[in-house]
Design a protein around this motif. Sequence first.
Motif, PDB file in Angstrom:
ATOM      1  N   GLN A 126     -18.168 -43.488   1.061  1.00  0.00           N
ATOM      2  CA  GLN A 126     -17.883 -43.840  -0.186  1.00  0.00           C
ATOM      3  C   GLN A 126     -18.460 -43.128  -1.231  1.00  0.00           C
ATOM      4  O   GLN A 126     -19.912 -42.966  -1.449  1.00  0.00           O
ATOM      5  CB  GLN A 126     -18.454 -45.319  -0.422  1.00  0.00           C
ATOM      6  CG  GLN A 126     -18.100 -45.846  -1.911  1.00  0.00           C
ATOM      7  CD  GLN A 126     -18.355 -47.506  -1.754  1.00  0.00           C
ATOM      8  OE1 GLN A 126     -19.058 -48.128  -0.926  1.00  0.00           O
ATOM      9  NE2 GLN A 126     -17.821 -48.218  -2.842  1.00  0.00           N
ATOM     10  N   ALA A 127     -17.664 -42.329  -2.060  1.00  0.00           N
ATOM     11  CA  ALA A 127     -18.376 -41.585  -3.155  1.00  0.00           C
ATOM     12  C   ALA A 127     -18.805 -42.402  -4.475  1.00  0.00           C
ATOM     13  O   ALA A 127     -17.989 -43.461  -4.561  1.00  0.00           O
ATOM     14  CB  ALA A 127     -17.525 -40.427  -3.348  1.00  0.00           C
ATOM     15  N   PRO A 128     -19.369 -41.845  -5.286  1.00  0.00           N
ATOM     16  CA  PRO A 128     -19.766 -42.587  -6.734  1.00  0.00           C
ATOM     17  C   PRO A 128     -18.440 -42.898  -7.318  1.00  0.00           C
ATOM     18  O   PRO A 128     -17.880 -42.156  -7.504  1.00  0.00           O
ATOM     19  CB  PRO A 128     -20.672 -41.863  -7.425  1.00  0.00           C
ATOM     20  CG  PRO A 128     -21.324 -40.901  -6.029  1.00  0.00           C
ATOM     21  CD  PRO A 128     -20.470 -40.729  -5.095  1.00  0.00           C
ATOM     22  N   GLY A 129     -18.141 -44.127  -7.638  1.00  0.00           N
ATOM     23  CA  GLY A 129     -17.122 -44.522  -8.423  1.00  0.00           C
ATOM     24  C   GLY A 129     -15.785 -44.752  -7.660  1.00  0.00           C
ATOM     25  O   GLY A 129     -14.812 -44.722  -8.289  1.00  0.00           O
ATOM     26  N   LYS A 130     -16.046 -44.460  -6.450  1.00  0.00           N
ATOM     27  CA  LYS A 130     -14.639 -44.541  -5.543  1.00  0.00           C
ATOM     28  C   LYS A 130     -14.878 -45.640  -4.560  1.00  0.00           C
ATOM     29  O   LYS A 130     -15.759 -45.934  -4.200  1.00  0.00           O
ATOM     30  CB  LYS A 130     -14.314 -43.225  -4.913  1.00  0.00           C
ATOM     31  CG  LYS A 130     -14.384 -41.941  -5.929  1.00  0.00           C
ATOM     32  CD  LYS A 130     -13.761 -40.706  -5.197  1.00  0.00           C
ATOM     33  CE  LYS A 130     -13.487 -39.591  -6.003  1.00  0.00           C
ATOM     34  NZ  LYS A 130     -12.955 -38.363  -5.525  1.00  0.00           N
ATOM     35  N   GLU A 131     -13.566 -46.012  -3.975  1.00  0.00           N
ATOM     36  CA  GLU A 131     -13.616 -46.898  -2.928  1.00  0.00           C
ATOM     37  C   GLU A 131     -13.876 -46.442  -1.535  1.00  0.00           C
ATOM     38  O   GLU A 131     -13.594 -45.131  -1.246  1.00  0.00           O
ATOM     39  CB  GLU A 131     -12.268 -47.380  -2.837  1.00  0.00           C
ATOM     40  CG  GLU A 131     -11.666 -48.188  -4.006  1.00  0.00           C
ATOM     41  CD  GLU A 131     -10.303 -48.868  -3.826  1.00  0.00           C
ATOM     42  OE1 GLU A 131      -9.873 -49.689  -4.790  1.00  0.00           O
ATOM     43  OE2 GLU A 131      -9.832 -48.652  -2.717  1.00  0.00           O
ATOM     44  N   ARG A 132     -14.494 -47.189  -0.781  1.00  0.00           N
ATOM     45  CA  ARG A 132     -14.877 -46.608   0.480  1.00  0.00           C
ATOM     46  C   ARG A 132     -13.602 -46.365   1.359  1.00  0.00           C
ATOM     47  O   ARG A 132     -12.668 -47.053   1.348  1.00  0.00           O
ATOM     48  CB  ARG A 132     -15.569 -47.886   1.477  1.00  0.00           C
ATOM     49  CG  ARG A 132     -16.366 -47.471   2.640  1.00  0.00           C
ATOM     50  CD  ARG A 132     -16.869 -48.605   3.164  1.00  0.00           C
ATOM     51  NE  ARG A 132     -18.102 -48.938   2.375  1.00  0.00           N
ATOM     52  CZ  ARG A 132     -19.115 -49.837   2.453  1.00  0.00           C
ATOM     53  NH1 ARG A 132     -19.203 -50.531   4.030  1.00  0.00           N
ATOM     54  NH2 ARG A 132     -20.030 -50.253   1.723  1.00  0.00           N
ATOM     55  N   GLU A 133     -13.566 -45.093   1.993  1.00  0.00           N
ATOM     56  CA  GLU A 133     -12.412 -44.751   2.857  1.00  0.00           C
ATOM     57  C   GLU A 133     -12.874 -44.133   4.138  1.00  0.00           C
ATOM     58  O   GLU A 133     -14.083 -44.012   4.312  1.00  0.00           O
ATOM     59  CB  GLU A 133     -11.878 -43.529   2.073  1.00  0.00           C
ATOM     60  CG  GLU A 133     -12.776 -42.349   2.035  1.00  0.00           C
ATOM     61  CD  GLU A 133     -12.059 -41.039   1.443  1.00  0.00           C
ATOM     62  OE1 GLU A 133     -10.847 -41.097   1.306  1.00  0.00           O
ATOM     63  OE2 GLU A 133     -12.852 -40.082   1.035  1.00  0.00           O
ATOM     64  N   LEU A 134     -11.866 -44.534   5.211  1.00  0.00           N
ATOM     65  CA  LEU A 134     -12.103 -44.257   6.543  1.00  0.00           C
ATOM     66  C   LEU A 134     -11.962 -42.784   6.684  1.00  0.00           C
ATOM     67  O   LEU A 134     -11.306 -41.856   6.127  1.00  0.00           O
ATOM     68  CB  LEU A 134     -11.023 -44.651   7.361  1.00  0.00           C
ATOM     69  CG  LEU A 134     -10.826 -44.341   8.923  1.00  0.00           C
ATOM     70  CD1 LEU A 134     -12.201 -45.072   9.680  1.00  0.00           C
ATOM     71  CD2 LEU A 134      -9.745 -44.450   9.552  1.00  0.00           C
ATOM     72  N   VAL A 135     -12.987 -42.375   7.373  1.00  0.00           N
ATOM     73  CA  VAL A 135     -13.077 -40.587   7.845  1.00  0.00           C
ATOM     74  C   VAL A 135     -12.402 -40.748   9.130  1.00  0.00           C
ATOM     75  O   VAL A 135     -11.548 -39.693   9.221  1.00  0.00           O
ATOM     76  CB  VAL A 135     -14.241 -40.169   7.628  1.00  0.00           C
ATOM     77  CG1 VAL A 135     -14.532 -38.858   8.313  1.00  0.00           C
ATOM     78  CG2 VAL A 135     -15.347 -40.320   6.627  1.00  0.00           C
TER      79      VAL A 135
END
Length: 127
Positions: free
Chosen positions: A38-47
Amino acid sequence: QVQLVESGGGLVQAGDSLRLSCAASGRTSSRAMGWFRQAPGKERELVAAIRVIGGMTYYSDSMKGRFTISRDNGKNTVYLQMNRLKPEDTAVYYCAATGLGYYSSSDYNRQSSYAYWGQGTQVTVSS
């Protein structure tokens, strides 16, 4: 009950490599393990995700090529090798474990598939 502890994050320069570890306690067989970010200001995403038994892996399309997920069942640990890091890889990286049972690759993207989460480890890539 499963507890997950991530480690290995830090501050690196663009182009460097980093390996994250996720040490699990409790039963992880019959589960899949995933790395999210999860990057700042972004949604959590699968790697990426990996089945503990069998080792089948799944990667988000945007993560293919530079990231490798693996596991050491003897150590009950899952790893995320990250190569050629870019500033846009800066994020908090989370380890997660699904509930028991079978999950298809289409389930791995869904955060709701994961019953346990670690506290996260910060990765910062400077340009």
